[in-house]
Write a protein that holds these residues in place. Structure first.
Motif, short mmCIF file in Angstrom:
data_model
loop_
_atom_site.label_atom_id
_atom_site.label_comp_id
_atom_site.label_asym_id
_atom_site.label_seq_id
_atom_site.Cartn_x
_atom_site.Cartn_y
_atom_site.Cartn_z
N ASN A 264 62.45 12.35 29.33
CA ASN A 264 62.89 11.49 28.22
C ASN A 264 61.96 10.30 28.03
N ILE A 265 60.72 10.61 27.63
CA ILE A 265 59.73 9.56 27.39
C ILE A 265 60.25 8.57 26.36
N ILE A 266 60.90 9.08 25.32
CA ILE A 266 61.62 8.24 24.37
C ILE A 266 63.10 8.40 24.70
N SER B 295 50.36 11.14 27.05
CA SER B 295 49.76 11.07 28.39
C SER B 295 50.83 11.07 29.47
N THR B 296 51.96 10.43 29.20
CA THR B 296 53.04 10.40 30.18
C THR B 296 53.65 11.79 30.36
N ILE B 297 53.82 12.51 29.26
CA ILE B 297 54.35 13.88 29.35
C ILE B 297 53.40 14.76 30.14
N MET B 298 52.08 14.62 29.89
CA MET B 298 51.10 15.38 30.66
C MET B 298 51.27 15.14 32.16
N THR B 299 51.35 13.87 32.53
CA THR B 299 51.44 13.50 33.94
C THR B 299 52.72 14.02 34.58
N VAL C 50 50.37 20.75 21.46
CA VAL C 50 49.08 21.43 21.58
C VAL C 50 48.21 20.73 22.62
N GLU C 51 48.14 19.41 22.56
CA GLU C 51 47.31 18.66 23.50
C GLU C 51 47.77 18.87 24.94
N ILE C 52 49.08 18.84 25.16
CA ILE C 52 49.62 19.05 26.51
C ILE C 52 49.33 20.46 26.99
N VAL D 275 57.86 24.87 29.89
CA VAL D 275 57.57 23.74 30.77
C VAL D 275 57.56 22.43 29.99
N ILE D 276 56.96 22.44 28.82
CA ILE D 276 56.91 21.23 28.00
C ILE D 276 58.31 20.84 27.53
#
Length: 471
Positions: free
Chosen positions: A346-348, A286-290, A428-430, A337-338
């Motif tokens: 860097n979410i992790i 969700s954070t990557i999406m945002t 895939v979800e993103i 983009v992803i």
């Protein structure tokens, strides 16, 4: 009474002597080793306050930059109560990741360990970890995503976007989407009151991750422990019901069905396993999406190119026709983009490990039982590895094959035996989310919102945006 006081005094003196002897022995031993250079900071606190204050800003890089400039890419510090060797070196990071179980083992703060549960995939070790990691990988393989999961991903994202008003907190909406998707993938349950109630408890659990793991001291941690208990109870009910059905011959193709099909896995182990996977699916994706939306908004040329890519896909489909695997594979600029969002955000930011034995790295010796931190962020934002590294530039990936980068400079999903098993599912979800968002809406930020990185990567105001539906 006098005899009691005498014995108490002797015990106290003996304890002090033992502690002093231990500290002196450890001090002599450390001096005999060649530790990486660095600064342990203040007693007990170390440099923890400096690290936290840096990561609460939009620019935490000086914490790393200053120490790398002074000591080199591998240095010693003292954070979160322990002396820690910090690596900003890609070769060292790879060495740490590849030697999981031989020289290093997974190690996280007590607050995270207690809340995830002793049977979570993050904390498992040895053969059990290999077995459960393999099971997870097989449950989210290319073929499973293509043939089973993609249709639900497309459907649930459309349902959520249809409910949006003209103003939303994007990070909250993205978290709702990813939680519902993970619940569906794990247990085959469609969103409803039960999943939303469970999600609210998860919010409390995650808030406790970076607190003092003492219920009497930390109200947040006490609340998190209580919420974790409720989550375990709810998941436990589902697991028991499904096991009873499984024993009657009822089979389902979701991940829980796969877990029930393996002998020797208890209900408690399954619950802990699911708790950790829900956290991973809920928080990180969700954070990557945002942040992908935030970065695209700040770079209009990249958003325009993404629109062109999606318009080509929609031209070949009816208005409500679902995305297919070939559509996902054709989203070449989306993948760029992803990749770039993962690199910049860097979410992790890295992984903690503990040494199992004395370890020699780069001519230094890291003592047994020391913490090491392999920083992905430091490598991803190093100008020596990526040109103009701290600028969002998805076009840099157009000439790079796949999602990898030579030299092991790009590791957003970790590596080695603990490579994130759901990395392709997340992508895939993103991709599906971005496709439907861009084709259905135009938007502008409702107000200025800053990015911070502690205790987790997020925007301070959950990224409010004003929306307008496309005709």
């Amino acid at each position: 009474m006098a005899i009691f006081v005498h014995y108490l005094f002797i015990i106290l003196i003996s304890t002090v002597i033992s502690v002093v002897s231990f500290l002196l022995h450890r001090s002599r031993r450390l001096r005999s080793l060649r530790l990486p250079p660095g600064n342990l900071g203040l007693p007990f606190i170390g440099e923890t306050l400096q690290l936290i204050s840096a990561y609460k800003t939009e620019n935490p890089e000086p914490f790393i930059d200053e120490r790398v400039k002074r000591y080199g890419s591998v240095f010693t510090t003292h954070i979160f109560g322990e002396p820690t060797v910090f690596s900003a070196d890609p070769e060292t990071n790879r060495f740490i990741l590849q030697n999981e179980g031989r020289l290093f083992e997974s190690s996280y703060p007590g607050s995270i360990s207690n809340l995830l549960g002793k049977h979570s995939l993050l904390l498992m070790k040895g053969n059990l970890h290999k077995r459960m990691h393999s099971l997870t990988m097989s449950s989210v393989s290319y073929s499973i995503i293509k043939d089973q999961l993609l249709v639900d991903i497309d459907r649930l994202i459309r349902i959520n976007l249809d409910s949006w008003t003209d103003r939303v907190l994007l990070m909250e909406e993205a978290k709702k989407i990813t939680f519902e998707l993970t619940i569906k993938q794990l247990m085959g349950i469609d969103p409803g009151e039960w999943s939303e109630s469970l999600r609210k408890q998860y919010v409390l659990v995650i808030e406790g991750f970076f607190t003092i793991p003492l219920p009497l001291i930390s109200i947040t941690y006490r609340r998190a422990i209580k919420a974790r208990r409720k989550v375990a109870e709810e998941l436990g009910k589902i697991v028991r019901e499904r096991r009873e059905g499984y024993e009657r011959g009822e089979r389902k193709s979701d991940m829980l069905g796969g877990l029930l099909g393996h002998e020797g896995i208890s209900n408690e182990e399954i619950v802990d396993f699911m708790v950790a996977l829900l956290v991973a699916g809920y928080e990180t994706t969700s954070t990557i999406m945002t942040l992908a939306v935030k970065f695209l908004t700040q770079t209009p040329l990249s958003l325009a190119q993404l629109k062109e890519e999606y318009e080509e896909i929609r031209e070949k489909k009816s208005e409500w026709e679902a995305l297919e695997w070939r559509d996902y594979k054709s989203m070449s600029f989306t993948h760029c983009v992803i990749n770039e969002t993962l690199r910049v955000a860097n979410i992790i930011s890295g992984v903690f490990r503990r040494t199992i034995t004395d370890v020699n790295i780069k001519g230094y010796t890291i003592p047994k039982d020391w913490k090491v931190f392999a920083s992905f962020r430091a490598v991803h934002l190093d100008h020596d590895h990526f040109e103009d590294a701290r600028t969002f530039n998805p076009w840099r990936w157009q000439n790079v094959q796949g999602t990898s980068c030579s030299g092991n400079f790009y590791t957003p999903f970790g590596g080695g035996p603990r490579l994130c098993p759901g990395y392709e599912l997340a992508r895939v979800e993103i991709s599906v989310f971005l496709h439907h968002l861009v084709t259905q809406f135009s938007w502008v930020p409702a107000e200025e919102d800053k990015l911070v990185f502690f205790p987790t990567t997020r925007t301070q105001k959950r990224y409010p945006i004003n929306l307008q539906r496309r005709c």
